[in-house]
Design a protein around this motif. Structure first.
Motif, PDB file in Angstrom:
ATOM      1  N   LEU A   1       6.429  -5.038 -11.984  1.00 36.26           N
ATOM      2  CA  LEU A   1       6.445  -3.566 -12.155  1.00 36.26           C
ATOM      3  C   LEU A   1       5.083  -2.858 -11.920  1.00 36.26           C
ATOM      4  O   LEU A   1       4.983  -1.874 -11.141  1.00 36.26           O
ATOM      5  N   PHE A   2       3.990  -3.503 -12.274  1.00 36.02           N
ATOM      6  CA  PHE A   2       2.809  -2.964 -12.032  1.00 36.02           C
ATOM      7  C   PHE A   2       2.578  -3.056 -10.476  1.00 36.02           C
ATOM      8  O   PHE A   2       2.167  -2.226  -9.861  1.00 36.02           O
ATOM      9  N   ALA A   3       2.704  -4.199  -9.575  1.00 30.85           N
ATOM     10  CA  ALA A   3       2.691  -4.223  -8.365  1.00 30.85           C
ATOM     11  C   ALA A   3       3.559  -3.099  -7.485  1.00 30.85           C
ATOM     12  O   ALA A   3       3.043  -2.427  -6.676  1.00 30.85           O
ATOM     13  N   LEU A   4       4.748  -2.648  -7.994  1.00 32.63           N
ATOM     14  CA  LEU A   4       5.530  -1.721  -7.610  1.00 32.63           C
ATOM     15  C   LEU A   4       4.986  -0.310  -7.693  1.00 32.63           C
ATOM     16  O   LEU A   4       5.095   0.374  -6.990  1.00 32.63           O
ATOM     17  N   ILE A   5       4.235  -0.105  -8.927  1.00 32.40           N
ATOM     18  CA  ILE A   5       3.753   0.942  -9.373  1.00 32.40           C
ATOM     19  C   ILE A   5       2.633   1.203  -8.371  1.00 32.40           C
ATOM     20  O   ILE A   5       2.306   2.403  -7.885  1.00 32.40           O
ATOM     21  N   ILE A   6       1.833   0.446  -8.202  1.00 31.00           N
ATOM     22  CA  ILE A   6       0.513   0.351  -7.178  1.00 31.00           C
ATOM     23  C   ILE A   6       1.009   0.824  -5.900  1.00 31.00           C
ATOM     24  O   ILE A   6       0.231   1.371  -5.236  1.00 31.00           O
ATOM     25  N   LEU A   7       2.060  -0.017  -5.469  1.00 32.72           N
ATOM     26  CA  LEU A   7       2.520   0.332  -3.926  1.00 32.72           C
ATOM     27  C   LEU A   7       2.877   1.692  -3.752  1.00 32.72           C
ATOM     28  O   LEU A   7       2.537   2.277  -2.912  1.00 32.72           O
ATOM     29  N   ILE A   8       3.610   2.134  -4.743  1.00 32.20           N
ATOM     30  CA  ILE A   8       3.997   3.521  -4.713  1.00 32.20           C
ATOM     31  C   ILE A   8       2.986   4.379  -4.678  1.00 32.20           C
ATOM     32  O   ILE A   8       2.927   5.550  -3.913  1.00 32.20           O
TER      33      ILE A   8
ATOM     34  N   PRO B   1      -6.138  -2.135  -2.688  1.00 34.25           N
ATOM     35  CA  PRO B   1      -5.189  -1.273  -3.301  1.00 34.25           C
ATOM     36  C   PRO B   1      -5.327  -0.673  -4.624  1.00 34.25           C
ATOM     37  O   PRO B   1      -5.532   0.528  -4.809  1.00 34.25           O
ATOM     38  N   VAL B   2      -5.815  -1.404  -5.752  1.00 38.65           N
ATOM     39  CA  VAL B   2      -6.521  -0.821  -6.838  1.00 38.65           C
ATOM     40  C   VAL B   2      -7.510  -0.033  -7.056  1.00 38.65           C
ATOM     41  O   VAL B   2      -7.467   0.871  -7.253  1.00 38.65           O
ATOM     42  N   ILE B   3      -8.719  -0.951  -6.540  1.00 45.14           N
ATOM     43  CA  ILE B   3      -9.980  -0.307  -6.491  1.00 45.14           C
ATOM     44  C   ILE B   3      -9.873   0.813  -5.474  1.00 45.14           C
ATOM     45  O   ILE B   3     -10.496   2.199  -5.888  1.00 45.14           O
ATOM     46  N   GLY B   4      -9.264   0.752  -4.390  1.00 42.80           N
ATOM     47  CA  GLY B   4      -9.295   1.941  -3.366  1.00 42.80           C
ATOM     48  C   GLY B   4      -8.252   3.133  -4.037  1.00 42.80           C
ATOM     49  O   GLY B   4      -8.927   4.173  -3.686  1.00 42.80           O
ATOM     50  N   LEU B   5      -7.541   2.933  -4.704  1.00 43.98           N
ATOM     51  CA  LEU B   5      -6.676   3.992  -5.197  1.00 43.98           C
ATOM     52  C   LEU B   5      -7.622   4.849  -6.213  1.00 43.98           C
ATOM     53  O   LEU B   5      -7.776   6.029  -6.439  1.00 43.98           O
TER      54      LEU B   5
END
Length: 69
Positions: free
Chosen positions: A12-19, A49-53
């Motif tokens: 779920l966390f990976a899906l939220i980060i992707l979106i 992905p996470v840090i860049g976001l």
């Protein structure tokens, strides 16, 4: 087959980060900043992905009335 709660949370966390990353890239590409800045921001969001976001949320290119990087 029993699915562990941690696996569900991770997915779920990976899906939220992707979106969120897709949204951020769309916002970067539709911003009024220069092409080079768009490329740098897009690569930062895709490679990290996470840090860049997180960096994009605080320092990323804004609309025409915001701060541009």
């Amino acid at each position: 087959m029993r699915v562990e709660a941690m696996e569900i949370f991770s997915g779920l966390f990976a899906l939220i980060i992707l979106i969120a990353d897709i949204y951020a890239v769309i916002q970067v590409l539709s911003s009024g900043t220069s092409g080079v800045n768009k490329l740098v921001w897009t690569l930062l969001i895709i490679v990290l992905p996470v840090i860049g976001l997180i960096i994009w949320m605080f320092a990323g290119p804004r609309g025409s009335s915001g701060v541009r990087v």
